[in-house]
Design a protein around this motif. Structure first.
Motif, PDB file in Angstrom:
ATOM      1  N   LEU A 117       0.828  -1.205   0.000  1.00 17.26           N
ATOM      2  CA  LEU A 117       0.000   0.000   0.000  1.00 17.26           C
ATOM      3  C   LEU A 117       0.863   1.257   0.000  1.00 17.26           C
ATOM      4  O   LEU A 117       0.586   2.224  -0.729  1.00 17.26           O
ATOM      5  CB  LEU A 117      -0.922  -0.010   1.220  1.00 17.26           C
ATOM      6  CG  LEU A 117      -1.871   1.185   1.378  1.00 17.26           C
ATOM      7  CD1 LEU A 117      -2.912   1.184   0.266  1.00 17.26           C
ATOM      8  CD2 LEU A 117      -2.565   1.142   2.747  1.00 17.26           C
ATOM      9  N   CYS A 120       2.653   1.430  -3.646  1.00 21.13           N
ATOM     10  CA  CYS A 120       1.816   1.594  -4.836  1.00 21.13           C
ATOM     11  C   CYS A 120       0.813   2.737  -4.732  1.00 21.13           C
ATOM     12  O   CYS A 120       0.433   3.307  -5.759  1.00 21.13           O
ATOM     13  CB  CYS A 120       1.066   0.287  -5.122  1.00 21.13           C
ATOM     14  SG  CYS A 120       2.149  -1.115  -5.461  1.00 21.13           S
ATOM     15  N   VAL A 121       0.362   3.055  -3.527  1.00 23.35           N
ATOM     16  CA  VAL A 121      -0.710   4.042  -3.377  1.00 23.35           C
ATOM     17  C   VAL A 121      -0.218   5.319  -2.688  1.00 23.35           C
ATOM     18  O   VAL A 121      -0.392   6.431  -3.205  1.00 23.35           O
ATOM     19  CB  VAL A 121      -1.897   3.440  -2.595  1.00 23.35           C
ATOM     20  CG1 VAL A 121      -3.008   4.465  -2.432  1.00 23.35           C
ATOM     21  CG2 VAL A 121      -2.433   2.194  -3.308  1.00 23.35           C
ATOM     22  N   ILE A 122       0.395   5.157  -1.517  1.00 23.19           N
ATOM     23  CA  ILE A 122       0.797   6.339  -0.749  1.00 23.19           C
ATOM     24  C   ILE A 122       1.990   7.035  -1.397  1.00 23.19           C
ATOM     25  O   ILE A 122       2.075   8.264  -1.404  1.00 23.19           O
ATOM     26  CB  ILE A 122       1.109   5.946   0.702  1.00 23.19           C
ATOM     27  CG1 ILE A 122      -0.126   5.308   1.353  1.00 23.19           C
ATOM     28  CG2 ILE A 122       1.541   7.172   1.506  1.00 23.19           C
ATOM     29  CD1 ILE A 122       0.107   4.848   2.771  1.00 23.19           C
ATOM     30  N   SER A 258       7.019   9.785  -8.648  1.00 16.64           N
ATOM     31  CA  SER A 258       6.189   8.644  -8.309  1.00 16.64           C
ATOM     32  C   SER A 258       6.891   7.346  -8.680  1.00 16.64           C
ATOM     33  O   SER A 258       7.704   7.296  -9.612  1.00 16.64           O
ATOM     34  CB  SER A 258       4.849   8.739  -9.036  1.00 16.64           C
ATOM     35  OG  SER A 258       4.171   7.511  -9.026  1.00 16.64           O
TER      36      SER A 258
END
Length: 370
Positions: A117, A120-122, A258
């Protein structure tokens, strides 16, 4: 099987609760010190409002949360497993025939999922917010104009050049680089256009140039080919895939990119002649974060599941914390060795994680079968 599933859910819930509490607490402490440091820096700038400082500190929160994630898992896991051991819940589970690997499966899964998480997301949100914080910091708290505004700084670029050879390259050297009014200007320019065998096709000399949308625009340029004299040609447009933003990003921290954008940007840096070592190490560290999170969960279990009746609880917990900080130190040393070129980026990012995983597995094997 029903009892094992129920127990796994219970342990996972306790583990996740304490891990989130530790991550929130540690992130809050770090953010407090960051806010204090920002107010110290702004004390000599009365024109900068406290709202700007608070915004910068708030934009740093996701970055600090990702950085502190492994330690939050370590400390949260130690507290969780120590409480379960002290209440004899894990003792009863083991007496019922469950091995340490069975009731650690759920916390390990939670830790790995937290790492996934975060990666990939935060991480994408963190990179956007960290870049915004860096822009505000540069605008309000710094007096310099960024890494490209230093007068006298030189620039080397290497990029593909297919105009004369399908596999040709161009090497550009500028003796001075400056950014003014949103444009990148270069001076004392030498351009070497080479074929696929690195043989010189032509050399371009120009006193000044700038980066435009169409490419590098070199003014008052002169061209010389092998066995020929220097010939003035005026303005020369040298195509490039670079933009001012991409050049600035190559000097900026990899934390502003990113995880999804890093592979393509690393390829661009390699084609352009910039060093991509920092970005490669950062990318590999993000990929290794889920494994590192799982490793910290196993380390916390190995140091905190000893029965409290045997005594030495403080020493045991302290050893777990010391092991975590030792792993952190090793990872930072490996990172610096990677940035210096002494270690490959993959090894610099993954070696500490794999070493910690071996330590954790050895501790649990000793605890289970010792």
């Amino acid at each position: 099987m029903i009892v094992a599933v129920t127990l796994s859910r219970y342990i996972a819930r306790q583990f996740l609760l304490w891990v989130l509490i530790m991550i929130a607490a540690l992130t809050g402490i770090i953010c407090l010190f960051d806010l204090i440091d920002l107010f110290r820096r702004v004390s000599s700038r009365p024109e900068v409002s406290s709202n700007i400082v608070t915004e910068i500190a708030g934009l740093h929160v996701p970055y600090f949360a990702i950085e502190i994630l492994p330690f939050g898992i370590l400390l949260g896991g130690i507290v969780c497993f120590w409480r379960l051991t002290r209440s004899s819940e894990l003792v009863v589970a083991r007496a019922a025939g469950l091995s340490v690997w069975q009731f650690l499966a759920a916390p390990l899964t939670c830790a790995v999922l937290l790492g996934v998480l975060a990666t990939c997301v935060i991480s994408p949100f963190s990179s956007v917010m960290y870049r915004r914080a860096a822009d505000l910091d540069q605008q309000y708290l710094r007096s310099d104009g960024g890494p490209l505004s230093l007068s006298g700084g030189s620039l080397w670029l290497r990029q593909a050049d297919t105009q004369y050879d399908p596999h040709g390259v161009t090497m550009l050297h500028a003796g001075d680089v400056q950014v003014t009014q949103g444009q990148l200007h270069i001076r004392d320019i030498s351009v070497f256009r080479l074929d696929h065998e690195d043989k010189l096709i032509m050399r371009i000399e120009s006193p000044r140039g700038s980066l435009k949308n169409a490419g590098w625009e070199l003014t008052e340029a002169s061209v010389v080919r092998p066995n020929n004299i220097l010939t003035p040609v005026g303005v020369v447009i040298l195509p490039t895939s670079l933009t001012l933003e991409r050049v600035q990003e190559s000097f900026a921290s990899p934390d502003t990119l990113s995880v999804w954008a890093l592979p393509g940007f690393i390829t661009l840096l390699d084609h352009s002649g910039f060093s991509s070592i920092r970005h490669r190490i950062h990318f590999q560290s993000l990929l290794a974060l889920p494994i590192l999170a799982g490793t910290m969960a196993l380390v916390s279990a190995g140091f905190s599941m000893r029965s409290s009746r045997r005594g030495g609880v403080a020493k045991m917990v302290g050893s777990g914390v010391a092991a975590g900080f030792l792993l952190f130190t090793i990872s930072k040393v490996a990172e610096q060795l990677g940035k210096s070129g002494a270690l490959p980026p993959v090894l610099a990012a993954w070696a500490p994680t794999l070493a910690g995983l071996c330590l954790a597995v050895a501790l649990l094997l000793h605890l289970e079968d010792g």
